[in-house]
Structure formats: structure tokens, C-alpha cells
Motif scaffolding. Structure first.
Motif, PDB file in Angstrom:
ATOM      1  N   SER A 281      11.887   3.317   7.172  1.00 53.67           N
ATOM      2  CA  SER A 281      10.629   3.227   5.460  1.00 53.67           C
ATOM      3  C   SER A 281       9.730   3.570   5.611  1.00 53.67           C
ATOM      4  CB  SER A 281      10.386   1.672   5.015  1.00 53.67           C
ATOM      5  OG  SER A 281       9.560   1.197   5.704  1.00 53.67           O
ATOM      6  N   SER A 283       8.763   7.504   5.273  1.00 47.11           N
ATOM      7  CA  SER A 283       7.955   7.786   4.246  1.00 47.11           C
ATOM      8  C   SER A 283       9.907   8.629   3.122  1.00 47.11           C
ATOM      9  CB  SER A 283       8.112   9.449   5.263  1.00 47.11           C
ATOM     10  OG  SER A 283       7.591  10.522   3.779  1.00 47.11           O
ATOM     11  N   THR A 323       7.944   6.299  -1.872  1.00 45.76           N
ATOM     12  CA  THR A 323       6.899   7.583  -2.372  1.00 45.76           C
ATOM     13  C   THR A 323       5.970   7.586  -3.609  1.00 45.76           C
ATOM     14  OG1 THR A 323       8.079   9.410  -1.990  1.00 45.76           O
ATOM     15  CG2 THR A 323       6.806   9.890  -2.700  1.00 45.76           C
ATOM     16  N   THR A 325       4.997   3.624  -3.959  1.00 44.64           N
ATOM     17  CA  THR A 325       4.482   2.561  -3.316  1.00 44.64           C
ATOM     18  C   THR A 325       3.356   3.311  -2.566  1.00 44.64           C
ATOM     19  OG1 THR A 325       7.090   1.558  -3.519  1.00 44.64           O
ATOM     20  CG2 THR A 325       4.992   0.378  -1.920  1.00 44.64           C
ATOM     21  N   GLU A 326       4.639   4.170  -1.310  1.00 44.84           N
ATOM     22  CA  GLU A 326       2.959   4.393  -0.556  1.00 44.84           C
ATOM     23  C   GLU A 326       2.070   4.649  -1.220  1.00 44.84           C
ATOM     24  OE1 GLU A 326       3.766   7.953   3.495  1.00 44.84           O
ATOM     25  OE2 GLU A 326       4.834   7.941   2.255  1.00 44.84           O
ATOM     26  N   ARG A 329       0.025   2.282  -2.138  1.00 45.79           N
ATOM     27  CA  ARG A 329      -0.582   1.737  -0.511  1.00 45.79           C
ATOM     28  C   ARG A 329      -1.647   2.799  -0.119  1.00 45.79           C
ATOM     29  NH1 ARG A 329       3.390   0.980   1.357  1.00 45.79           N
ATOM     30  NH2 ARG A 329       3.447   2.213   3.246  1.00 45.79           N
ATOM     31  N   ASN A 330      -1.896   4.031   0.245  1.00 45.93           N
ATOM     32  CA  ASN A 330      -2.566   4.833   0.338  1.00 45.93           C
ATOM     33  C   ASN A 330      -3.841   4.875  -0.382  1.00 45.93           C
ATOM     34  OD1 ASN A 330      -1.236   5.542   2.561  1.00 45.93           O
ATOM     35  ND2 ASN A 330      -0.287   7.406   1.234  1.00 45.93           N
TER      36      ASN A 330
END
Length: 706
Positions: A281, A283, A323, A325-326, A329-330
């Protein structure tokens, strides 16, 4: 009666391993009834599944320390079952009614009849054997050997590291003992696995041999002893052999797979499922691209679009969700970092600014296109090179280079970098990522076309070539340099040439403090008896570094200052005395492989002329030669002609002169001839017989006008 039964069960439970071993041994000798054989076959299959699942849920391989012995027991148990089934098949023939064997045989050849079913079953059995032998068992055996070798090789280093932590007080005796136990357990486990993996490979070979014996002996028994027709014997014994072989090889395959899993596991304490979940998970773009490719493949004529298209769309949806979710988070991490930076320390107002804004001693500023060179996710090649540069500078010059701060600068061109010392730019150049700088050092056999450039460190002409032409350039004789090496080499040369500027009083204080730990007497004599200040010592060290003289031998430098400190505190007199004390070290920098030093000597006439024009500034700065413009040009021409003659004969430009004029020669030529090395006769004499001196010629004023 109940107590007696309970007592018997307790005895069996307490001695389970011993009872199992005896039962397995008896299976090899005593014939088993068919129902018990079916029971043991089911137990063998279930046991293999349990072992495999236990391996999957074991976070660290050595935690399953009994696995090597489990392999031996399960292998022997399976072979005992195989021997018992062979005995029953050969003795009963067509009357053999083992449910497990016949069920597996019917399952494998189901839907086929006659010889076709037998062929299908034999093919499946052969494929199973090939997969187990060539792929799983062979790989697991090799990994076990390598793991055992590396575990044994690293044992001493690991135990030594634990002892160091204990001695430094970083860990307690209990923690150290636990770490030693863990290390020993890892070593014992991998050493045992190296041998146990041979049981697995041997089990496969034994299974193949037993299957062949079953088939041949069954045909012989059926036709010769029971007088069965050939077709009936083939049908009966081939089917029973296939069922028995598959039933024995399937648990063996599961055991081989478990062995491969456990020996290829890492030392992480995470479960395999957690590792896979985290690593797959990373990327969402992976799933978007893969799903798009699968969806496009569904439109190819003849492809099952009803499978590929939904599969591709599902992968894209999963990737987009990952993507988003990422990204969320960033953004949260950036917001938290920004809030942390904005939060004032000690309750001070956010707009409050420190009255002193110190400059970084050393800083490397990068354009945004060069940022990947220092990103840890992409290897951080430049960071490793810079660490090596600081270490090499300490060994080469004796100067501990301060930490180099790396920052991005949006005012620079994207592919540009700038190196600064206390905020002042001392070097700058451009880099092309994805390209290599190729220089012709004289060994090029075939010229290549590329974008012309210059090496930023030495100014040599070079060309840029794409990464795809690297091998061709190396074969053609070019010196090929990648971007991190270009920057690192440039920084190395800047640090060497500006070492005197990097050294400050704080660095001098740190050096003196370190020397005092082992040599307190000489430090006290320099600072207390001779009353040298850090500033005076700094000037001496800077003068040495300015001419690339290493200050690593600080004890000799301080002893020399102590020897002459009662007589003078003049920086330039002390510098010459220190250079004489370091004479051998300095001369060895410029000798060839045979320790021969080749120099041009300065004539006495020119030396006297320099002394006549010597100017000593009243502020104590370096003396210089007060030539007029005409005499100054003549002096430089005389030196330049002499050096040109030396370089024409492949000699390094080195001048030897009297100690009284050495600084004058260097000061008067360092601007026009920065690469000139000037040694005094006293320095060469101090080197003694350790070097051999070759005087190529004498530098004279032929016209006599100076």
C-alpha cells in the motif's frame, strides 16, 4: 476407573513426543489396518496445514525454534505412512479399500475414464514433484545454507556490539543477557535449519522412489502372482499409486513451502500479513496503472473482457482510494509540521525574532530539480558522499569540517547548486540529472558527440552524455562521472582550497581541548607559560592550511610553538618554524613513487633582491614584496618561464629557496600562479634521508634588471 483413565491420558500428554516417535517407528514395521491408515493420513495432512499456518503467524523465524525438529518428526511420520500404504496396496491389490487413497485417486482423475484418467493423474503427480523439487525445496535449501553462514559470520560482531552497549551504560545487564540469548537463538535456529532442509529435499526424493516402486511392484504382483490381465493391473495399481503418491506428496509440499517461508523471513517482529499490507500500500498509482493496463487488455479481440474489464476497473478504484488517503495523510503531516514550527518556544510571541541570526558555517543550496539527490526515499546518494567528504577532510587536512547544511533555494536555476561558507558563495555550477559528465583524460580512443561543458572542480573540458550512452563512453576511454560524484568532488576541492576560512576560534578550541586529554603538558605550556591566545594559534593553523599543509599532527605543532613562544609571537616566524618541524610530512606530499623530490632552486641574487624589497606591515599581517609594476611583471615572467620548462618535462611546479624568502616567494606569486609549491631549504633538510632531492635547475634573472 476414571482416575486410571485420567492418569493414562496425563502420561500420554506429558510424553507426547516420545509416544509419537515410538508410534512412527512401529508404523515402519507393523502392518496397519486400513481405517487406522486413513486416520494417520488425515492427521498427516492436517499437521502439515497447521505447521504452514504456524509459520505464517510467526513474526520472527527464530521464535519457532522447534521447527527443525518438527520437520524431522513430520517427515518421518509421512514416510511411515507411505511404507504402510505401500504394504497394504501390494498385499491387497484390487481389494484395498483405503478411503483416503481412493478418494484422492478419484478426485484427480474425476471426469476421465480408462487410460485417459491414468495419464491425467500421472501428469499432475509429475508436475507436483517438479514444482516441489526444482522450485521450492531447492530454493529453501540454498537460502538455509546462506542464512546459516551469514548468521555465524556476524555472531562475533553482534555480541561485541552488545558488550559495547553494556559497557557504555546504554543497556542494563538483564537487557544485555536477553540480547545475547536472542543472538544465540538465531544462530542455533539457522544452523539447525541448514541441516533440516536436507530432510525436506530427501523426503521428496524418497517419495519419488517409493512411487516408482509401488507402480512396478504392483504390476509385477498383479500379473505374476494374481494372474490379472495387464489392462486391469495397470488400471488398479496406477490409480492406487497416483492416489497414494499425491496423498504423501501434498503434505510434503506444504512442509517444503513452510520451510521456504521461514528461512526467507526477515528479522522483523511484524507478521507477514502486516508487512505485505504495509508494503503493498505504498502508492495507489501502482494499482491505477496496473488496473488501466488490465482494462485495456480486455478490449483486445479474443480476451475475456467480462473478467479483465471489471478487474481493471476495480484496481483503478482501489488505487484512487489509496491515493486520496495518502494525500490526506500527507496534508495532515504538513499541517502538523507547520503548526510545530509556528508554535513559539518558551511562550515567546510568534513574531519575535532572535537578535542574532547566525550564518551556517557551511551550506549547500540546491535547485529544486536536484532535490532527489538528497531524498532518503530515492537513495540519498549525495548525503552519503558528503559524510565521506567530512571524514576524508579530517584524515587528510586534520580539519574537522562542520556539518554541511543542505537546503533548497528557489532563486537558483532548477539544476544549479551553490556552496557557501558563512553565507558567502565560494562555488557554483549546474548539473544535468539523467546525464553523465565525460572527460577526456588522454586515453580516449574514439571521440563522442555531446553537449560541451567544464568540470566544476578542475575546469577540465567535458561533455554531457545521456545515461544510455554510459557504457559506450567508458568503452571509448572517457572518465565517466555521475551527478552526485560531480558535486562531491567540487565540494572536496572547495573545502581543501578554503580550509583556512573554515577554521575558526571555536574549532581551534575544540582541537586544543581534544589534544589536552592525552597531552596536557604541552597544552599547558603553550597556553599558560607561553601565553598564546586561541587567535594566535588560529593564525598559525590558517597559514598552514592555506598552503595545503595538514594540521593533523597537532602535538608537533604545539610543541614547536612552545619551543619558540618565549622568543617571539610573530605569526609568520612561527609558521616557518612549524613548517620546518613538519618538513618530512610536507615534502612527502610532493615526492614521486621513489620518494624523489624534483625542484627548481631560486638563485641567491633573486633571493637578495626579494629581501631588499621586503615590506613588513605594522599590523602584523603577512610580509610582501614591494616591487614596482615593471619589476613585478618581470619577476612573474621569470618564474612563469621556469615553471613552463618544468611542466614541459612533466615535473610538478616546485621552487626551493632560502627560509627567509619562502613566504615572500609564495605571497608574490599566489595570485598569478596559484598552483606553485614553495619549499624552504630548511624543510627539505628536515626530511633528511627519507627523501632524495633532485635539483632540476636554477631560477635566475638573466637580464639582471630586478
Amino acid at each position: 476407573m476414571a482416575n486410571e483413565k485420567k492418569s493414562i491420558l496425563n502420561i500420554l500428554a506429558d510424553n507426547f513426543v516420545a509416544v509419537t516417535a515410538i508410534v512412527v517407528m512401529l508404523m515402519l514395521i507393523i502392518p496397519l489396518p486400513t481405517p487406522m491408515l486413513d486416520f494417520f493420513m488425515a492427521v498427516n495432512l492436517a499437521l502439515s496445514v497447521v505447521v504452514l499456518l504456524t509459520v505464517l503467524y510467526t513474526p520472527k523465524a527464530s521464535h519457532f525454534s522447534s521447527f527443525p525438529r518438527v520437520i524431522l518428526f513430520v517427515t518421518l511420520f509421512g514416510l511411515g505412512i507411505n511404507v504402510s500404504s505401500t504394504r497394504l496396496i501390494l498385499s491387497q491389490g484390487i481389494k484395498f479399500n483405503g478411503r483416503m487413497v481412493r478418494a484422492f485417486s478419484s478426485f484427480v482423475v474425476g471426469g476421465s475414464s480408462g487410460n485417459e484418467g491414468i495419464v491425467v493423474g500421472m501428469v499432475i503427480f509429475i508436475i507436483l514433484i517438479v514444482i516441489q523439487t526444482i522450485v521450492i525445496t531447492k530454493g529453501a535449501t540454498r537460502v538455509s545454507e546462506v542464512a546459516a553462514r551469514f548468521a555465524l559470520d556476524s555472531m562475533n560482531n553482534k555480541l561485541f556490539a552488545v558488550d559495547n552497549e553494556l559497557n557504555s551504560g546504554a543497556i542494563t545487564e538483564e537487557v544485555a543477557q536477553q540480547k545475547r540469548t536472542d543472538i544465540q537463538r538465531d544462530i542455533d535456529f539457522y544452523s539447525a535449519m541448514d541441516g533440516s532442509s536436507k530432510f525436506v529435499s530427501g523426503n521428496v526424493k524418497a517419495g519419488i522412489f517409493i512411487t516408482v516402486i509401488n507402480l512396478l511392484a504392483g504390476l509385477i504382483t498383479g500379473m505374476a502372482l494374481r494372474h490379472e490381465p495387464f489392462a486391469n493391473a495397470v488400471s488398479t495399481y496406477c490409480r492406487l499409486t497416483i492416489g497414494d503418491g499425491l496423498l504423501s506428496q501434498l503434505p510434503s509440499l506444504l512442509l517444503s513451502f513452510a520451510t521456504g517461508l521461514i528461512v526467507t523471513g526477515s528479522n522483523s517482529t511484524e507478521l507477514l500479513s502486516d508487512q505485505l499490507r504495509k508494503q503493498f500500500s505504498v502508492s495507489g498509482q501502482v494499482y491505477c496503472i496496473g488496473g488501466g493496463a488490465m482494462a485495456l487488455l480486455g478490449f483486445v479481440p479474443g480476451m475475456p473482457f467480462y473478467i479483465l474489464l471489471p478487474l481493471g476497473i476495480g484496481s483503478v478504484v482501489i488505487g484512487l482510494q489509496m491515493t486520496r488517503t495518502e494525500k490526506r495523510r500527507n496534508e495532515q503531516e504538513k499541517l502538523a509540521a507547520a503548526q510545530s514550527k509556528a508554535r513559539p518556544a518558551g511562550g515567546a510571541a510568534p513574531e519575535e525574532i532572535s537578535p542574532v541570526v547566525p550564518l551556517d558555517p557551511l551550506s549547500l543550496e540546491l535547485g529544486y530539480a536536484l532535490i532527489p539527490l538528497v531524498e532518503k526515499e530515492k537513495g540519498a546518494e549525495l548525503l552519503e558522499r558528503i559524510t565521506r567528504i567530512r571524514r576524508e577532510a579530517a584524515l587528510d587536512l586534520g580539519l574537522v569540517v562542520p556539518r554541511i547544511r543542505i537546503i533548497d533555494n528557489m532563486t537558483l536555476d532548477p539544476s544549479e547548486y551553490s556552496f557557501k561558507i558563512r553565507g558567502i558563495e565560494t562555488g557554483k555550477s549546474k548539473i544535468r540529472l539523467g546525464y553523465y559528465m565525460c572527460m577526456n583524460t588522454g586515453s580516449v580512443v574514439q571521440e563522442m558527440k555531446g553537449d560541451p561543458t567544464k568540470d566544476p572542480a578542475f575546469g577540465m573540458p567535458a561533455i554531457w552524455l545521456p545515461e544510455s550512452e554510459r557504457a559506450e563512453a567508458e568503452a571509448a576511454g572517457y572518465a565517466v562521472v555521475d551527478p552526485p560524484t560531480i558535486i562531491a568532488t567540487h565540494l572536496t576541492e572547495i573545502i581543501r582550497s578554503h580550509a583556512a576560512e573554515i577554521l575558526g576560534r571555536q574549532e581551534v578550541s575544540a582541537i586544543i581541548t581534544k589534544i589536552k586529554e592525552d597531552n596536557p603538558v604541552v597544552v599547558d605550556e603553550v597556553l599558560t607559560n607561553c601565553k598564546f591566545t586561541y587567535g594566535e594559534i588560529e593564525k598559525v593553523l590558517q597559514a598552514l592550511l592555506r598552503e595545503q599543509v595538514s594540521i593533523r599532527n597537532m602535538v608537533v605543532i604545539l610543541e614547536t610553538l612552545a619551543n619558540f613562544g618565549q622568543l617571539t609571537h610573530d605569526t609568520w616566524t612561527l609558521v616557518e618554524k612549524v613548517r620546518e618541524a613538519l618538513g618530512l610530512q610536507i615534502c612527502l606530499q610532493y615526492t614521486d613513487e621513489d620518494r624523489k623530490l624534483s625542484v627548481m632552486s631560486l638563485s641567491q641574487t633573486l633571493s637578495e633582491s626579494l629581501l631588499e624589497h621586503k615590506v613588513t606591515p605594522p599590523d602584523g599581517s603577512q610580509p610582501f614584496v614591494g616591487f614596482g609594476p615593471v619589476d613585478g611583471r618581470k619577476w612573474i615572467k621569470i618564474i612563469s618561464d621556469a615553471l613552463a620548462a618544468m611542466q614541459g618535462r612533466n615535473y610538478r611546479p616546485i621552487i626551493m629557496c632560502a627560509g627567509e624568502v619562502r613566504q615572500l616567494v609564495k605571497a608574490s606569486t599566489e595570485r598569478e600562479l596559484p598552483g606553485l609549491v614553495v619549499l624552504s631549504i630548511n624543510e627539505v633538510l628536515a626530511a633528511g634521508n627519507s627523501i632524495s632531492l633532485e635539483v632540476i635547475g636554477e631560477i635566475q634573472d638573466e637580464s639582471g634588471e630586478i
